[in-house]
Design a protein around this motif. Structure first.
Motif, PDB file in Angstrom:
ATOM      1  N   CYS A  10      68.589   3.506   3.351  1.00 57.05           N
ATOM      2  CA  CYS A  10      69.400   3.310   2.146  1.00 57.05           C
ATOM      3  C   CYS A  10      69.673   1.814   1.926  1.00 57.05           C
ATOM      4  CB  CYS A  10      70.703   4.091   2.299  1.00 57.05           C
ATOM      5  SG  CYS A  10      71.550   4.439   0.767  1.00 57.05           S
ATOM      6  N   TYR A  11      69.952   1.109   2.996  1.00 57.32           N
ATOM      7  CA  TYR A  11      70.190  -0.332   2.940  1.00 57.32           C
ATOM      8  C   TYR A  11      68.939  -1.069   2.457  1.00 57.32           C
ATOM      9  CZ  TYR A  11      71.220  -5.054   4.664  1.00 57.32           C
ATOM     10  OH  TYR A  11      71.411  -6.408   4.773  1.00 57.32           O
ATOM     11  N   ALA A  12      67.797  -0.716   3.010  1.00 58.91           N
ATOM     12  CA  ALA A  12      66.535  -1.352   2.616  1.00 58.91           C
ATOM     13  C   ALA A  12      66.230  -1.098   1.139  1.00 58.91           C
ATOM     14  CB  ALA A  12      65.387  -0.851   3.494  1.00 58.91           C
ATOM     15  N   SER A  19      66.675  -7.259  -5.117  1.00 56.97           N
ATOM     16  CA  SER A  19      65.668  -8.305  -5.331  1.00 56.97           C
ATOM     17  C   SER A  19      64.841  -8.073  -6.591  1.00 56.97           C
ATOM     18  CB  SER A  19      64.755  -8.433  -4.112  1.00 56.97           C
ATOM     19  OG  SER A  19      63.963  -7.282  -3.958  1.00 56.97           O
ATOM     20  N   ASN A  20      64.852  -6.853  -7.114  1.00 58.88           N
ATOM     21  CA  ASN A  20      64.123  -6.547  -8.345  1.00 58.88           C
ATOM     22  C   ASN A  20      65.019  -6.540  -9.573  1.00 58.88           C
ATOM     23  OD1 ASN A  20      61.419  -6.249  -7.401  1.00 58.88           O
ATOM     24  ND2 ASN A  20      62.046  -4.357  -6.398  1.00 58.88           N
ATOM     25  N   GLY A  21      66.217  -7.111  -9.444  1.00 59.30           N
ATOM     26  CA  GLY A  21      67.103  -7.259 -10.602  1.00 59.30           C
ATOM     27  C   GLY A  21      67.725  -5.965 -11.083  1.00 59.30           C
ATOM     28  N   CYS A  29      73.053   2.385  -3.608  1.00 56.78           N
ATOM     29  CA  CYS A  29      72.455   2.425  -2.263  1.00 56.78           C
ATOM     30  C   CYS A  29      73.385   1.828  -1.218  1.00 56.78           C
ATOM     31  CB  CYS A  29      71.118   1.702  -2.251  1.00 56.78           C
ATOM     32  SG  CYS A  29      69.833   2.557  -3.182  1.00 56.78           S
ATOM     33  N   PHE A  30      73.965   0.682  -1.530  1.00 64.04           N
ATOM     34  CA  PHE A  30      74.858   0.049  -0.561  1.00 64.04           C
ATOM     35  C   PHE A  30      76.116   0.885  -0.339  1.00 64.04           C
ATOM     36  CE2 PHE A  30      72.688  -3.994  -2.064  1.00 64.04           C
ATOM     37  CZ  PHE A  30      71.812  -4.014  -0.995  1.00 64.04           C
ATOM     38  N   ALA A  31      76.613   1.523  -1.398  1.00 67.75           N
ATOM     39  CA  ALA A  31      77.769   2.410  -1.232  1.00 67.75           C
ATOM     40  C   ALA A  31      77.406   3.584  -0.319  1.00 67.75           C
ATOM     41  CB  ALA A  31      78.257   2.905  -2.591  1.00 67.75           C
TER      42      ALA A  31
END
Length: 163
Positions: A10-12, A19-21, A29-31
């Motif tokens: 999920c982090y990746a 990185s793709n804006g 994902c980070f949540a």
């Protein structure tokens, strides 16, 4: 997979979106990573997910929430006794505050990052400490020039020589 594998995946994915804006997808994902880490006591990845969530929120224009994430990440790194991680968080916080034109707060965060680097005294980390200090001093120098505070450049140049 295991909770750690799920959190890592999920982090990746969040990093890929970032990185793709696509900060709105990165935020989700980070949540998710943070929730998995909190449930499974995975502190190191939790701290990094909080940092990157802060970056995603900054890119979404949600500066106050971003700063909250950075503060939580800092407390997490501090609990792990990870001084380089703590300085990394302060650098991200400062950049976010500078972008939001909160100049006094940005300067304070970069100054705190320098203080954190100064607490790294182990000889095996001397190079990391010096490179970290140099990076922060460079950012402060560019910040002072960009904000019309060139009179403060002498103080940081002196600080760089005294480290």
């Amino acid at each position: 997979g295991t909770p750690v594998e799920q959190a890592s995946a999920c982090y990746a994915l969040g990093n890929t979106y970032l990185s793709n804006g696509k900060p709105e997808l990165a935020e989700e994902c980070f949540a998710g990573t943070i929730a998995i880490c909190a449930e499974n006591n995975t502190q190191a990845l939790l701290a990094m997910a909080l940092v990157n969530l802060g970056v995603a929120l900054q890119r979404l224009g949600r500066v106050d929430e971003s700063v909250e994430c950075f503060e939580t990440a800092r407390r997490t790194f501090r609990a792990l006794n990870n001084r380089p991680g703590e300085a990394f968080v302060l650098d991200n916080k400062a950049a976010t505050l500078a972008a939001a034109k909160r100049n006094d707060q940005a300067e304070a965060a970069w100054s705190e990052a320098l203080q954190v680097f100064d607490t790294i005294t182990a000889p095996s980390f001397a190079r990391l400490r010096e490179q970290g200090r140099e990076d922060i001093l460079d950012k402060l120098g560019r910040f002072y020039k960009a904000t019309g505070q060139k009179h403060k450049l002498g103080a940081i140049q002196k600080s760089g020589r005294n480290s």
